[in-house]
Design a protein around this motif. Structure first.
Motif, PDB file in Angstrom:
ATOM      1  N   GLY A 188      -9.422   0.615 -12.338  1.00 37.00           N
ATOM      2  CA  GLY A 188      -8.336  -0.169 -11.779  1.00 37.00           C
ATOM      3  C   GLY A 188      -8.222  -0.081 -10.278  1.00 37.00           C
ATOM      4  N   TYR A 189      -9.298   0.310  -9.604  1.00 35.57           N
ATOM      5  CA  TYR A 189      -9.264   0.359  -8.140  1.00 35.57           C
ATOM      6  C   TYR A 189      -9.265  -1.046  -7.569  1.00 35.57           C
ATOM      7  N   ARG A 190      -8.460  -1.264  -6.556  1.00 37.83           N
ATOM      8  CA  ARG A 190      -8.319  -2.583  -5.966  1.00 37.83           C
ATOM      9  C   ARG A 190      -9.378  -2.810  -4.886  1.00 37.83           C
ATOM     10  N   ALA A 191      -9.784  -4.070  -4.728  1.00 37.63           N
ATOM     11  CA  ALA A 191     -10.738  -4.443  -3.674  1.00 37.63           C
ATOM     12  C   ALA A 191     -10.038  -5.393  -2.711  1.00 37.63           C
ATOM     13  N   TRP A 192     -10.074  -5.041  -1.406  1.00 34.20           N
ATOM     14  CA  TRP A 192      -9.478  -5.920  -0.399  1.00 34.20           C
ATOM     15  C   TRP A 192     -10.328  -7.186  -0.288  1.00 34.20           C
ATOM     16  N   GLY A 193      -9.653  -8.317  -0.127  1.00 35.98           N
ATOM     17  CA  GLY A 193     -10.357  -9.589  -0.069  1.00 35.98           C
ATOM     18  C   GLY A 193     -10.374 -10.309  -1.399  1.00 35.98           C
ATOM     19  N   SER A 194     -10.069  -9.580  -2.470  1.00 41.14           N
ATOM     20  CA  SER A 194      -9.959 -10.230  -3.781  1.00 41.14           C
ATOM     21  C   SER A 194      -8.660  -9.806  -4.459  1.00 41.14           C
ATOM     22  N   ASP A 195      -8.534  -8.519  -4.805  1.00 40.52           N
ATOM     23  CA  ASP A 195      -7.344  -8.047  -5.517  1.00 40.52           C
ATOM     24  C   ASP A 195      -6.157  -7.801  -4.598  1.00 40.52           C
ATOM     25  N   ILE A 196      -6.414  -7.417  -3.386  1.00 41.86           N
ATOM     26  CA  ILE A 196      -5.341  -7.175  -2.427  1.00 41.86           C
ATOM     27  C   ILE A 196      -5.690  -7.825  -1.101  1.00 41.86           C
ATOM     28  N   GLY A 197      -4.661  -8.129  -0.323  1.00 41.90           N
ATOM     29  CA  GLY A 197      -4.846  -8.776   0.963  1.00 41.90           C
ATOM     30  C   GLY A 197      -3.503  -9.088   1.584  1.00 41.90           C
ATOM     31  N   PRO A 198      -3.491  -9.881   2.643  1.00 34.09           N
ATOM     32  CA  PRO A 198      -2.241 -10.165   3.358  1.00 34.09           C
ATOM     33  C   PRO A 198      -1.162 -10.842   2.533  1.00 34.09           C
ATOM     34  N   ASP A 199      -1.528 -11.469   1.415  1.00 32.92           N
ATOM     35  CA  ASP A 199      -0.529 -12.113   0.555  1.00 32.92           C
ATOM     36  C   ASP A 199       0.007 -11.185  -0.534  1.00 32.92           C
ATOM     37  N   HIS A 200      -0.492  -9.955  -0.582  1.00 33.72           N
ATOM     38  CA  HIS A 200      -0.109  -9.024  -1.645  1.00 33.72           C
ATOM     39  C   HIS A 200       0.461  -7.750  -1.021  1.00 33.72           C
ATOM     40  N   THR A 201       1.555  -7.268  -1.561  1.00 31.66           N
ATOM     41  CA  THR A 201       2.182  -6.044  -1.053  1.00 31.66           C
ATOM     42  C   THR A 201       1.789  -4.854  -1.929  1.00 31.66           C
ATOM     43  N   PRO A 202       1.980  -3.637  -1.418  1.00 32.94           N
ATOM     44  CA  PRO A 202       1.691  -2.468  -2.258  1.00 32.94           C
ATOM     45  C   PRO A 202       2.521  -2.437  -3.540  1.00 32.94           C
ATOM     46  N   VAL A 203       3.752  -2.931  -3.501  1.00 34.18           N
ATOM     47  CA  VAL A 203       4.577  -2.937  -4.705  1.00 34.18           C
ATOM     48  C   VAL A 203       3.971  -3.877  -5.739  1.00 34.18           C
ATOM     49  N   GLU A 204       3.568  -5.065  -5.309  1.00 32.57           N
ATOM     50  CA  GLU A 204       2.957  -6.037  -6.223  1.00 32.57           C
ATOM     51  C   GLU A 204       1.626  -5.542  -6.748  1.00 32.57           C
ATOM     52  N   ALA A 205       0.891  -4.811  -5.917  1.00 31.85           N
ATOM     53  CA  ALA A 205      -0.449  -4.355  -6.279  1.00 31.85           C
ATOM     54  C   ALA A 205      -0.457  -3.019  -6.994  1.00 31.85           C
ATOM     55  N   GLY A 206       0.726  -2.438  -7.236  1.00 38.00           N
ATOM     56  CA  GLY A 206       0.779  -1.135  -7.885  1.00 38.00           C
ATOM     57  C   GLY A 206       0.337  -0.004  -6.990  1.00 38.00           C
ATOM     58  N   LEU A 207       0.504  -0.169  -5.671  1.00 38.14           N
ATOM     59  CA  LEU A 207       0.080   0.845  -4.707  1.00 38.14           C
ATOM     60  C   LEU A 207       1.244   1.417  -3.909  1.00 38.14           C
ATOM     61  N   ALA A 208       2.457   1.235  -4.402  1.00 39.28           N
ATOM     62  CA  ALA A 208       3.612   1.774  -3.671  1.00 39.28           C
ATOM     63  C   ALA A 208       3.537   3.288  -3.543  1.00 39.28           C
ATOM     64  N   TRP A 209       2.855   3.945  -4.492  1.00 43.33           N
ATOM     65  CA  TRP A 209       2.712   5.403  -4.430  1.00 43.33           C
ATOM     66  C   TRP A 209       1.978   5.855  -3.171  1.00 43.33           C
TER      67      TRP A 209
END
Length: 813
Positions: A675-696
């Motif tokens: 479940g590791y995220r990749a920048w440019g696909s799973d995460i980026g400027p349109d996604h926040t850590p809360v939305e991406a499950g990275l608030a921790w």
């Protein structure tokens, strides 16, 4: 000519469709103190001879949205300005003439559904009913997008120009810019034969002239000119005004109606570069000499598709130069080399389709200091130092042009200009059976062939299981059961030094980097909206020194983001080329490393999330206890001159313990299971850590402020409207990303990435579940899910936890 103003808020250079669109949208944003300068006449560069097809679907949701803005604008522009645009929303057809192409088209239809576009799959007969002049003997199927269309390029540009003037923007023709004035690293204005205009912001939309103009102020714009031909026929019986645009990629051709005849052209595999020694002085409103011999390669296929061509009169074979780029995407954004210098260029023959949306996005970037949404696929910062070579850019661009209508295979690699950047281990890996891929000029091992077993390190592409599937499975399983060694020398690596380094970096990083010397922090860097601009690792080397590691392709982007947001006395330096990186990962990694390293590698002596200087085979190594595959392991960073020694020592130490070489495609399958995220696909400027499950990973329990903190706090308190989740499907399903997510029968999003988990033996994808009213964990987990794959729905299961080892996000072993 009216007198030039002496000052302006912004100066737009170039009067083609993109420049006029930028000026139009700046006017709409209230930037009425904007000046557009055109060296000759409006549309006299490339715009006037563009074919004018307007298609919307791209592989990126945001670029598709951008092209959709073009369509929305063109539908209303004539009514607003009173000038005709030639816009017709007559729809667009795309044919498939073999099984592989039909699979591609069906996947494109799924992508369209994911992004909210109406796209229909048609039988050959249904397609012929829309386009009666064509034969369909070889057609397997077709896709129809009813909101596509066509426009008159010159008319629509003049209409945009009038709209800009109506908003107060001043436009001057026959006014070349002879110099962009830069003093002390800042833009001061532009110089023309008729005077100087002082300004702080310059927007260059000068088409194929952009590269040379930008180079005068040290800005690199990787584009080159290519000859592009199309034919205009006399009237043909049966050609009606409502005929859809037609793309026949298997015959390399496209078609549109014009005044009762046809405009048709193609993308040949052997394109002809133009102006290799420079664009001729004074070139404007000109086309090139038609090359009938070169165009002849299209004729047989074209007549076979449209037999009426055989007897049609020819008005003109138009040969016009256009600017193309190394990856087939246009170039947009603020230059990393010079603040307030913006570029909109390199439109690869779809400038009319892009013009309205690109102008909107660039105008917002200029006016607000940031784009309206994530535009990474076209961001100028996707390029690097290798793209400063015009020869490199031209050779790669010729290959990209030649692939315009070939099947876009998943994970397909380009072949030109290789190798350029090589790790010191390149020859060793090649001898071990590496099949290399390329990113930002770097050769990187994608997978390793079993040479002893007769495998060849050659990619065999497919929309089913590709040729490397078995090899990647071997590497994946070795990482889970024994250990793998991966050459990741291409990582982008920076050092930040100075008395204010800790405070400056902690203001930019969402995670807490102001920790003890030797600490390692996985962190995001956010924009003011909380969107993820960077996703990287930070090591504290000293009180006033940090070592930053990020992905190969993000070298320019991340360096730019960090440097533009730094405050205080500190300096950022790119040290990528000075160091090699070997990642040793797997349950036997400690035992293998211990055989050639005298240092304490125990869990108590070398804890997860720390970094230490160690000795490996007598060589100095900075070891980072971190993982992107979800297993015990270290990233070993070292001077380039010792890389071969360390590699040979590790391979020798692991020979009896199951250690194998592995590549980037195994990294992908391993990270999806975790479940590791990749920048440019799973995460980026349109996604926040809360939305991406990275608030921790954010320092929310501290009182330290950081860019984007307020946005994260607001989402933690008020909830979010999308949430990243992991989806799995049966082993026979092929997930590639962009498959549509359905929850209880309702479309709720699409996969941001997809692949296969060789440990769980399931197809895996990551994607955001969306709902305007809010998305909770319960909402995500309580649904019944399906994925649309190549226009067919398959059952799927959802999870908010890693699939393999619930503690996979932070492996401690």
């Amino acid at each position: 000519m009216a007198d030039l103003p002496s000052t302006a808020k912004a100066v737009v250079i170039g009067g083609g469709i993109v420049g006029c669109s930028v000026a139009y949208h700046l006017g709409k944003l209230g930037w009425t103190d904007t000046v557009l300068l055109e060296r000759k006449k409006l549309t006299s560069g490339t715009t006037f001879h563009a074919a004018g097809l307007v298609g919307q679907l791209r592989t990126s949701a945001n670029i598709t949205q951008l092209l959709g803005h073009s369509v929305a604008l063109y539908r209303t522009l004539e009514q607003e300005t009173g000038l005709q645009t030639g816009w017709k929303m007559n729809g667009g057809l795309r044919l498939a003439c073999n099984a592989e192409r039909w699979t591609e088209v069906k996947r494109q239809a799924t992508t369209a559904h994911s992004f909210g576009l109406e796209m229909h799959l048609l039988t050959p007969k249904e397609a012929q009913e829309l386009w009666p002049l064509m034969t369909i003997d070889d057609v397997v199927g077709a896709a129809y997008l009813p909101t596509d269309g066509q426009a008159n390029p010159s008319d629509i540009t003049q209409s945009l120009a009038r709209g800009a003037r109506m908003a107060g923007v001043k436009i001057f023709e026959d006014t070349p810019v002879t110099r962009v004035i830069v003093e002390d690293g800042r833009i001061r204005g532009v110089e023309t034969p008729f005077g100087i205009i002082e300004c702080e912001k310059v927007v260059v939309c000068a088409g194929q002239w952009t590269r040379d103009l930008a180079a005068t102020v040290g800005v690199n714009v990787p584009l080159v000119s290519v000859e592009h031909q199309y034919m205009i026929t006399e009237r043909i019986e049966g050609v009606t005004p409502g005929l859809p645009t037609l793309r026949d990629p298997d015959r390399l051709t496209y078609w549109k109606e014009e005044v009762g005849g046809l405009v048709w052209g193609g993308y040949e595999p052997n394109p002809k570069p133009w102006a290799v020694k420079g664009i001729p002085e004074g070139f404007h409103f000109e086309t090139l000499t038609p090359d009938w011999d070169h165009y002849e390669q299209f004729m047989e296929n074209a007549i076979a598709r449209v037999p009426a061509l055989a007897g049609a009169g020819v008005k003109q074979l138009l040969n016009g130069p256009e600017s193309f780029t190394p990856d087939g995407n246009f170039i947009l954004g603020e230059a990393p080399e010079l603040r307030n210098f913006y570029v909109g260029a390199g439109f690869n023959a779809f400038g009319i389709a892009s013009g309205g949306g690109a102008g909107m996005a660039l105008a917002e970037w200029v006016a607000k200091g940031e784009p309206p949404f994530d535009l990474w696929p076209v961001d100028i910062r996707r390029f690097g130092g290798v793209h400063r070579s015009v020869d490199w850019v031209r050779n790669r661009t010729m290959e990209a042009y030649g692939k315009h209508y070939t099947i876009a295979w998943p994970s397909e690699e380009m072949r030109s200009c290789r190798p350029t950047r090589r790790s010191p281990l390149y020859a060793h890996l090649q001898a071990a059976g590496a099949c290399f891929g390329e990113k930002l000029g770097w050769e990187r091992p994608n997978w390793f062939a079993d040479l002893a077993g007769g495998e060849q390190p050659v990619d065999r592409y497919s929309y089913q299981r590709p040729g490397w599937w078995g090899a990647v499975r071997r590497e994946h399983q070795a990482a889970r059961s024994a250990a793998v060694l991966i050459d990741q020398t291409s990582f982008a690596k920076f050092t930040l030094k100075g008395p204010d380094a800790a405070a400056a970096l902690n203001r930019i990083a969402a995670g807490n980097v102001d920790r003890a010397i030797g600490s390692l922090t996985y962190t995001q860097m956010l924009n003011r909206k909380g969107g993820i601009e960077c996703d990287l690792t930070v090591v504290r080397r000293a009180a006033d020194e940090f070592y930053i590691v990020t992905g190969t392709g993000f070298a320019t982007h991340d360096f730019d983001w960090i440097s533009r947001n730094l405050q205080g006395n500190c300096q950022l330096v790119d040290v990528t080329s000075g160091g090699a990186v070997l990642s040793l990962m797997g349950p036997k990694a400690r035992e293998i490393l211990g055989r050639v390293c005298p240092d304490d590698l125990s869990n108590d002596g070398f804890r997860f999330g720390t970094a230490k200087a160690i000795s490996v085979a007598g060589c100095p190594v900075l070891a980072l206890r971190v993982t992107y595959v979800g297993e015990l392991g270290w990233e070993l960073h070292m001077p380039t001159e010792v890389a071969v020694t360390v590699y040979e020592a590790l391979m020798g130490a692991g020979a009896g313990l199951g250690l194998v070489n592995a590549g980037y495609r195994a990294i992908e399958t391993l990270r999806l299971e975790k479940g590791y995220r990749a920048w440019g696909s799973d995460i980026g400027p349109d996604h926040t850590p809360v939305e991406a499950g990275l608030a921790w990973a954010c320092k929310m329990k501290s009182n330290v402020d950081f860019i984007g903190r307020a946005a994260v706090e607001a989402q933690l308190a008020g909830g979010v409207k999308k949430r990243l989740a992991t989806f799995t499907a049966s082993p026979d399903v092929v997930l590639l990303g962009r498959e549509t997510i359905y929850r209880n029968g309702e479309r709720v999003g699409w996969l941001s990435s997809g692949g296969y988990g060789h440990t769980v033996d399931r197809a895996i994808g990551l994607g955001y579940v969306r709902q305007a009213g809010g998305v909770s964990d319960y909402f995500v987990l309580s649904g019944d899910y399906e994925l649309e794959v190549a226009s067919e729905r398959v059952p799927a299961t959802v999870s908010l936890e890693p699939l393999h080892d619930p503690k996979g996000l932070r492996v401690k072993g």
